[in-house]
Design an enzyme around this catalytic site. Structure first.
Site, PDB file in Angstrom:
ATOM      1  N   LYS A  67       9.676   4.533  -0.104  1.00 27.45           N
ATOM      2  CA  LYS A  67      10.127   3.278  -0.660  1.00 27.45           C
ATOM      3  C   LYS A  67       9.458   2.988  -1.995  1.00 27.45           C
ATOM      4  CE  LYS A  67      10.397   1.621   4.076  1.00 27.45           C
ATOM      5  NZ  LYS A  67       9.688   0.872   5.125  1.00 27.45           N
ATOM      6  N   GLU A 100       9.622   9.370  -8.849  1.00 28.59           N
ATOM      7  CA  GLU A 100       8.462   9.183  -7.970  1.00 28.59           C
ATOM      8  C   GLU A 100       7.612   8.032  -8.485  1.00 28.59           C
ATOM      9  OE1 GLU A 100       7.085   9.739  -5.288  1.00 28.59           O
ATOM     10  OE2 GLU A 100       6.959  11.831  -4.689  1.00 28.59           O
ATOM     11  N   ASP A 101       6.978   7.308  -7.574  1.00 29.34           N
ATOM     12  CA  ASP A 101       6.024   6.281  -7.987  1.00 29.34           C
ATOM     13  C   ASP A 101       4.754   6.931  -8.529  1.00 29.34           C
ATOM     14  OD1 ASP A 101       5.279   7.289  -5.493  1.00 29.34           O
ATOM     15  OD2 ASP A 101       5.060   5.333  -4.530  1.00 29.34           O
ATOM     16  N   ASP A 156       0.048  12.609  -6.668  1.00 26.11           N
ATOM     17  CA  ASP A 156      -1.374  12.647  -6.340  1.00 26.11           C
ATOM     18  C   ASP A 156      -1.767  14.118  -6.148  1.00 26.11           C
ATOM     19  OD1 ASP A 156      -3.903  12.027  -5.389  1.00 26.11           O
ATOM     20  OD2 ASP A 156      -3.235  11.104  -3.544  1.00 26.11           O
ATOM     21  N   LYS A 211      -1.993  10.965 -10.896  1.00 26.55           N
ATOM     22  CA  LYS A 211      -3.429  11.130 -10.615  1.00 26.55           C
ATOM     23  C   LYS A 211      -3.757  12.613 -10.818  1.00 26.55           C
ATOM     24  CE  LYS A 211      -4.436   7.453  -7.286  1.00 26.55           C
ATOM     25  NZ  LYS A 211      -4.720   7.096  -5.873  1.00 26.55           N
ATOM     26  N   PHE A 236      -7.574   3.507  -5.479  1.00 25.30           N
ATOM     27  CA  PHE A 236      -6.380   3.163  -4.726  1.00 25.30           C
ATOM     28  C   PHE A 236      -5.599   2.105  -5.495  1.00 25.30           C
ATOM     29  CE2 PHE A 236      -4.004   0.823  -1.464  1.00 25.30           C
ATOM     30  CZ  PHE A 236      -3.314   1.881  -0.890  1.00 25.30           C
ATOM     31  N   ASP A 293       2.193   0.468  -1.974  1.00 22.17           N
ATOM     32  CA  ASP A 293       1.901  -0.462  -0.876  1.00 22.17           C
ATOM     33  C   ASP A 293       0.514  -0.296  -0.299  1.00 22.17           C
ATOM     34  OD1 ASP A 293       2.418   2.111   0.366  1.00 22.17           O
ATOM     35  OD2 ASP A 293       2.562   1.029   2.251  1.00 22.17           O
ATOM     36  N   ARG A 305       4.567  -4.111  -2.207  1.00 25.48           N
ATOM     37  CA  ARG A 305       5.374  -3.299  -3.128  1.00 25.48           C
ATOM     38  C   ARG A 305       6.054  -4.192  -4.172  1.00 25.48           C
ATOM     39  NH1 ARG A 305       5.805   1.840  -0.788  1.00 25.48           N
ATOM     40  NH2 ARG A 305       5.899   1.892   1.479  1.00 25.48           N
TER      41      ARG A 305
END
Ligand code: 5GP
Length: 198
Positions: free
Chosen positions: A41, A93-94, A97, A125, A146, A153, A159
């Site tokens: 999401k 993509e958000d 990582d 990242k 983080f 989220d 979000r």
């Protein structure tokens, strides 16, 4: 005591960068509109803003993944519905990582017959990468704290926060999530499972 929550990228800066990414992508895809595939999401707010900057008739599709454990196996919870055969696919993509999720996604699009697969990730990242995976368009390179908001989220929440925040103290967030809610939404902000009156 230092602040447990710090705004890392404000709303105006996010919107400006999203518009720039839109211009870059538009220039590269001129003449061949891609299928834009959002990874649910987390990519939702970013994808919604990004596609408004693409001046051609893109088709949108979505998929969703389930991850087992932090570095664990990734499985498909919801698949795309359009045919990818012979198409150019742009994955949204958000955040990238370790790169494990994106590696799986790119392979999946190739297996579906995509002619060309590229990725736009709002956040990278890069220092945490385990597998080397191409990210053709990236919004911001970020550190390893983080992050929360603008799609990202904590326990399924936040979000919808309009800017991006770094959580410096995860225990404070876990113990008193309403502190963060009040910071970003104002006094009296409610979140599920936390009593309104305190
Ligand atoms: P990867 O497979 O590259 O390790 O993981 C990417 C996924 O990890 C992202 O789509 C996102 O769901 C999650 N993730 C990575 N870093 C963060 C972060 O700082 N905050 C949040 N909320 N999720 C993150």
């Amino acid at each position: 005591m230092s602040e447990p929550f710090v705004e890392v990228v404000d709303e105006a800066t996010l919107q400006e960068r999203v518009a720039q990414l839109g211009s870059e992508i538009s220039a590269d895809y001129e003449g061949t509109p891609p299928i834009v595939v959002g990874v649910l999401k987390g990519s939702l707010p970013f994808m919604t803003d990004l596609v408004k900057h693409l001046p051609f008739g893109v088709e949108l599709d979505f998929l969703s993944l389930t991850r087992f454990g932090h570095h664990g196996r990734v499985s498909l919870a919801m698949d795309t519905s359009l045919s990818m055969d012979g198409r150019d696919v742009l994955i949204v993509e958000d955040i990238v990582d370790t790169g494990l999720t994106l590696t799986t996604l790119r392979r999946l699009m190739e297996v579906k017959g995509a002619r060309d697969v590229r990725t736009v990730a709002l956040l990278d990242k890069a220092t945490r990468r385990i597998v080397d995976v191409p990210v053709e368009y990236r919004g911001f390179e970020v550190g390893d704290e983080f992050l929360l908001g603008y799609g990202l989220d904590w326990e399924g929440r936040f979000r919808n926060v309009r800017s991006l925040w770094g959580v410096m103290d995860l225990k404070t967030l876990a113990d008193e999530p309403q502190l963060f809610a009040q910071k970003v939404f104002g006094e009296g902000a409610l979140i599920r499972g936390v009593a309104a009156a305190r």
